[in-house]
Design a protein around this motif. Structure first.
Motif, PDB file in Angstrom:
ATOM      1  N   ARG A 122       8.367  49.441  80.339  1.00 29.60           N
ATOM      2  CA  ARG A 122       7.563  48.772  79.314  1.00 29.60           C
ATOM      3  C   ARG A 122       7.747  49.466  77.967  1.00 29.60           C
ATOM      4  O   ARG A 122       7.823  48.815  76.919  1.00 29.60           O
ATOM      5  N   GLY A 123       7.842  50.789  78.004  1.00 30.80           N
ATOM      6  CA  GLY A 123       8.067  51.539  76.779  1.00 30.80           C
ATOM      7  C   GLY A 123       9.384  51.165  76.124  1.00 30.80           C
ATOM      8  O   GLY A 123       9.464  50.996  74.904  1.00 30.80           O
ATOM      9  N   ARG A 124      10.415  51.023  76.925  1.00 28.86           N
ATOM     10  CA  ARG A 124      11.733  50.645  76.383  1.00 28.86           C
ATOM     11  C   ARG A 124      11.679  49.249  75.771  1.00 28.86           C
ATOM     12  O   ARG A 124      12.273  48.996  74.725  1.00 28.86           O
ATOM     13  N   GLN A 125      10.989  48.349  76.432  1.00 28.31           N
ATOM     14  CA  GLN A 125      10.866  46.987  75.895  1.00 28.31           C
ATOM     15  C   GLN A 125      10.110  46.996  74.567  1.00 28.31           C
ATOM     16  O   GLN A 125      10.440  46.240  73.647  1.00 28.31           O
ATOM     17  N   THR A 126       9.097  47.860  74.480  1.00 31.15           N
ATOM     18  CA  THR A 126       8.333  47.964  73.231  1.00 31.15           C
ATOM     19  C   THR A 126       9.200  48.527  72.116  1.00 31.15           C
ATOM     20  O   THR A 126       9.158  48.046  70.979  1.00 31.15           O
ATOM     21  N   LEU A 127      10.003  49.543  72.426  1.00 30.96           N
ATOM     22  CA  LEU A 127      10.907  50.098  71.418  1.00 30.96           C
ATOM     23  C   LEU A 127      11.904  49.062  70.929  1.00 30.96           C
ATOM     24  O   LEU A 127      12.266  49.047  69.745  1.00 30.96           O
ATOM     25  N   ALA A 128      12.340  48.194  71.817  1.00 31.03           N
ATOM     26  CA  ALA A 128      13.325  47.171  71.442  1.00 31.03           C
ATOM     27  C   ALA A 128      12.775  46.222  70.378  1.00 31.03           C
ATOM     28  O   ALA A 128      13.550  45.622  69.618  1.00 31.03           O
ATOM     29  N   LEU A 129      11.454  46.092  70.306  1.00 25.94           N
ATOM     30  CA  LEU A 129      10.851  45.223  69.296  1.00 25.94           C
ATOM     31  C   LEU A 129      11.097  45.735  67.883  1.00 25.94           C
ATOM     32  O   LEU A 129      11.005  44.967  66.915  1.00 25.94           O
ATOM     33  N   LEU A 130      11.417  47.029  67.762  1.00 27.52           N
ATOM     34  CA  LEU A 130      11.636  47.599  66.446  1.00 27.52           C
ATOM     35  C   LEU A 130      12.817  46.970  65.719  1.00 27.52           C
ATOM     36  O   LEU A 130      12.832  46.902  64.486  1.00 27.52           O
ATOM     37  N   ASP A 131      13.815  46.518  66.459  1.00 25.83           N
ATOM     38  CA  ASP A 131      15.027  45.994  65.827  1.00 25.83           C
ATOM     39  C   ASP A 131      14.707  44.823  64.901  1.00 25.83           C
ATOM     40  O   ASP A 131      15.071  44.826  63.714  1.00 25.83           O
ATOM     41  N   ASP A 132      14.010  43.821  65.425  1.00 28.89           N
ATOM     42  CA  ASP A 132      13.649  42.660  64.601  1.00 28.89           C
ATOM     43  C   ASP A 132      12.639  43.039  63.523  1.00 28.89           C
ATOM     44  O   ASP A 132      12.710  42.546  62.389  1.00 28.89           O
ATOM     45  N   TRP A 133      11.703  43.919  63.871  1.00 31.10           N
ATOM     46  CA  TRP A 133      10.687  44.323  62.910  1.00 31.10           C
ATOM     47  C   TRP A 133      11.315  45.034  61.713  1.00 31.10           C
ATOM     48  O   TRP A 133      10.945  44.786  60.569  1.00 31.10           O
ATOM     49  N   HIS A 134      12.303  45.884  61.967  1.00 34.25           N
ATOM     50  CA  HIS A 134      12.969  46.585  60.874  1.00 34.25           C
ATOM     51  C   HIS A 134      13.708  45.610  59.968  1.00 34.25           C
ATOM     52  O   HIS A 134      13.703  45.769  58.734  1.00 34.25           O
ATOM     53  N   VAL A 135      14.347  44.619  60.546  1.00 37.28           N
ATOM     54  CA  VAL A 135      15.040  43.607  59.747  1.00 37.28           C
ATOM     55  C   VAL A 135      14.057  42.907  58.810  1.00 37.28           C
ATOM     56  O   VAL A 135      14.316  42.726  57.614  1.00 37.28           O
ATOM     57  N   GLN A 136      12.911  42.529  59.341  1.00 39.31           N
ATOM     58  CA  GLN A 136      11.902  41.838  58.533  1.00 39.31           C
ATOM     59  C   GLN A 136      11.343  42.749  57.438  1.00 39.31           C
ATOM     60  O   GLN A 136      11.145  42.317  56.292  1.00 39.31           O
ATOM     61  N   ALA A 137      11.112  44.008  57.787  1.00 37.30           N
ATOM     62  CA  ALA A 137      10.571  44.952  56.802  1.00 37.30           C
ATOM     63  C   ALA A 137      11.562  45.178  55.665  1.00 37.30           C
ATOM     64  O   ALA A 137      11.171  45.248  54.496  1.00 37.30           O
ATOM     65  N   LEU A 138      12.839  45.268  55.983  1.00 42.81           N
ATOM     66  CA  LEU A 138      13.854  45.468  54.950  1.00 42.81           C
ATOM     67  C   LEU A 138      14.006  44.237  54.070  1.00 42.81           C
ATOM     68  O   LEU A 138      14.259  44.350  52.867  1.00 42.81           O
ATOM     69  N   GLN A 139      13.832  43.066  54.649  1.00 41.09           N
ATOM     70  CA  GLN A 139      13.852  41.836  53.842  1.00 41.09           C
ATOM     71  C   GLN A 139      12.685  41.824  52.869  1.00 41.09           C
ATOM     72  O   GLN A 139      12.832  41.440  51.697  1.00 41.09           O
ATOM     73  N   ARG A 140      11.507  42.243  53.342  1.00 42.42           N
ATOM     74  CA  ARG A 140      10.341  42.316  52.450  1.00 42.42           C
ATOM     75  C   ARG A 140      10.577  43.337  51.340  1.00 42.42           C
ATOM     76  O   ARG A 140      10.208  43.106  50.179  1.00 42.42           O
ATOM     77  N   LEU A 141      11.184  44.449  51.697  1.00 43.95           N
ATOM     78  CA  LEU A 141      11.442  45.494  50.713  1.00 43.95           C
ATOM     79  C   LEU A 141      12.383  44.982  49.617  1.00 43.95           C
ATOM     80  O   LEU A 141      12.119  45.180  48.426  1.00 43.95           O
ATOM     81  N   ARG A 142      13.463  44.331  50.012  1.00 42.07           N
ATOM     82  CA  ARG A 142      14.403  43.815  49.019  1.00 42.07           C
ATOM     83  C   ARG A 142      13.697  42.813  48.090  1.00 42.07           C
ATOM     84  O   ARG A 142      13.917  42.825  46.870  1.00 42.07           O
ATOM     85  N   ALA A 143      12.868  41.959  48.662  1.00 43.36           N
ATOM     86  CA  ALA A 143      12.150  40.968  47.854  1.00 43.36           C
ATOM     87  C   ALA A 143      11.231  41.661  46.844  1.00 43.36           C
ATOM     88  O   ALA A 143      11.127  41.215  45.690  1.00 43.36           O
ATOM     89  N   ARG A 144      10.574  42.732  47.245  1.00 40.24           N
ATOM     90  CA  ARG A 144       9.666  43.434  46.349  1.00 40.24           C
ATOM     91  C   ARG A 144      10.431  44.165  45.246  1.00 40.24           C
ATOM     92  O   ARG A 144       9.993  44.184  44.089  1.00 40.24           O
ATOM     93  N   LEU A 145      11.561  44.758  45.592  1.00 40.82           N
ATOM     94  CA  LEU A 145      12.326  45.523  44.598  1.00 40.82           C
ATOM     95  C   LEU A 145      13.003  44.625  43.573  1.00 40.82           C
ATOM     96  O   LEU A 145      13.229  45.042  42.433  1.00 40.82           O
ATOM     97  N   THR A 146      13.339  43.406  43.970  1.00 37.69           N
ATOM     98  CA  THR A 146      14.055  42.504  43.063  1.00 37.69           C
ATOM     99  C   THR A 146      13.136  41.490  42.390  1.00 37.69           C
ATOM    100  O   THR A 146      13.606  40.687  41.589  1.00 37.69           O
ATOM    101  N   ALA A 147      11.850  41.555  42.702  1.00 35.71           N
ATOM    102  CA  ALA A 147      10.903  40.632  42.082  1.00 35.71           C
ATOM    103  C   ALA A 147      10.727  40.974  40.601  1.00 35.71           C
ATOM    104  O   ALA A 147      10.818  42.142  40.197  1.00 35.71           O
ATOM    105  N   ASP A 148      10.476  39.976  39.814  1.00 36.76           N
ATOM    106  CA  ASP A 148      10.236  40.170  38.384  1.00 36.76           C
ATOM    107  C   ASP A 148       8.903  40.897  38.205  1.00 36.76           C
ATOM    108  O   ASP A 148       7.855  40.357  38.605  1.00 36.76           O
ATOM    109  N   PRO A 149       8.892  42.123  37.653  1.00 39.17           N
ATOM    110  CA  PRO A 149       7.632  42.879  37.530  1.00 39.17           C
ATOM    111  C   PRO A 149       6.593  42.201  36.653  1.00 39.17           C
ATOM    112  O   PRO A 149       5.414  42.494  36.745  1.00 39.17           O
TER     113      PRO A 149
END
Length: 244
Positions: free
Chosen positions: A216-243
């Motif tokens: 179960r722990g391994r399955q939970t860790l595997a969720l990080l892959d998609d979560w990291h992708v989403q977090a990085l997409q949010r980060l790029r959107a915030r950094l490139t947004a018009d201040p």
């Protein structure tokens, strides 16, 4: 302008030239006199700037050559990458790549800890990490907690978890990485867009540890892959947004 402010400004200017590739690895910086003239400062101030750049890992002195730009991708350390975060909005691609590297490094620590626990679950006490999770649950209960506070809470769970299986140098690296991430508000906002998600995820990890259900722990860790992708997409959107 105060001398320290001049040193900060010129150091940032040259560091940005290196980070953006305008000054390439292996390239020699101009002489001290030329740098002084170029930036409108005196030679003694240039010496202070070069000292700052050396400390941060951007340049190095080579006998018979002078001051040379280092390959920060190959030889940059924690201080180099912390300094680069100053340019997060000006160099969003570099910032996103750096955060991606940090998240991947943290994932390695998670995997290593899980492997160690799997060998003998009863040998490692999850109680300190469970207490840290309880504090995070209380903190995030009303849903209005600042991202910086969530980050501190998650770091405390991670510290407690890693210390339980043997901290040492690894714990020091984790502390440094955590401090790096905390320096950019956009990073924290992207990583902790949903604090409840972090509470749930850590709850699953700790429950698998406490019950010995490491699959179960391994399955939970595997969720990080998609979560990291989403977090990085949010980060790029915030950094490139018009201040504005």
């Amino acid at each position: 302008m105060a001398r320290s402010t001049v040193v900060d400004e010129v150091t940032d200017r040259i560091a940005f030239q290196i980070a953006s590739g305008r000054l390439e690895a292996g390239e020699s910086l101009p002489s001290i006199r030329r740098l002084a003239a170029e930036h409108g400062i005196n030679p003694s101030t240039v010496q202070l700037v070069l000292g700052r750049l050396r400390t941060a890992g951007f340049v190095e002195a080579r006998h018979g050559v002078g001051v040379v730009v280092r390959d920060i991708q190959l030889y940059g350390g924690i201080e180099t990458w912390r300094y680069l975060f100053r340019f997060s909005r000006r160099l969003p691609d570099l910032t996103v790549a750096t955060v991606r590297d940090i998240l991947e490094t943290l994932r390695l620590f998670y995997d290593a800890s899980l492997t160690k626990i799997a060998a003998d679950p009863a040998a490692y006490d999850a109680t300190p990490a469970r207490r840290a999770l309880g504090r995070l649950e209380l903190l995030t209960g009303d849903g209005t907690v600042p991202a910086a506070d969530v980050h501190k809470g998650v770091l405390q769970i991670l510290r407690s978890s890693r210390a339980a299986v043997g901290g040492g140098v690894t714990l020091g690296v984790l502390n440094s990485l955590g401090a790096m991430l905390s320096e950019i508000p956009e990073v924290l906002d992207a990583l902790y867009a949903d604090p409840a998600e972090h509470v749930w995820w850590w709850g699953q990890v700790l429950e698998s540890w406490e019950t010995g259900d490491l699959e179960r722990g391994r399955q939970t860790l595997a969720l990080l892959d998609d979560w990291h992708v989403q977090a990085l997409q949010r980060l790029r959107a915030r950094l490139t947004a018009d201040p504005s």
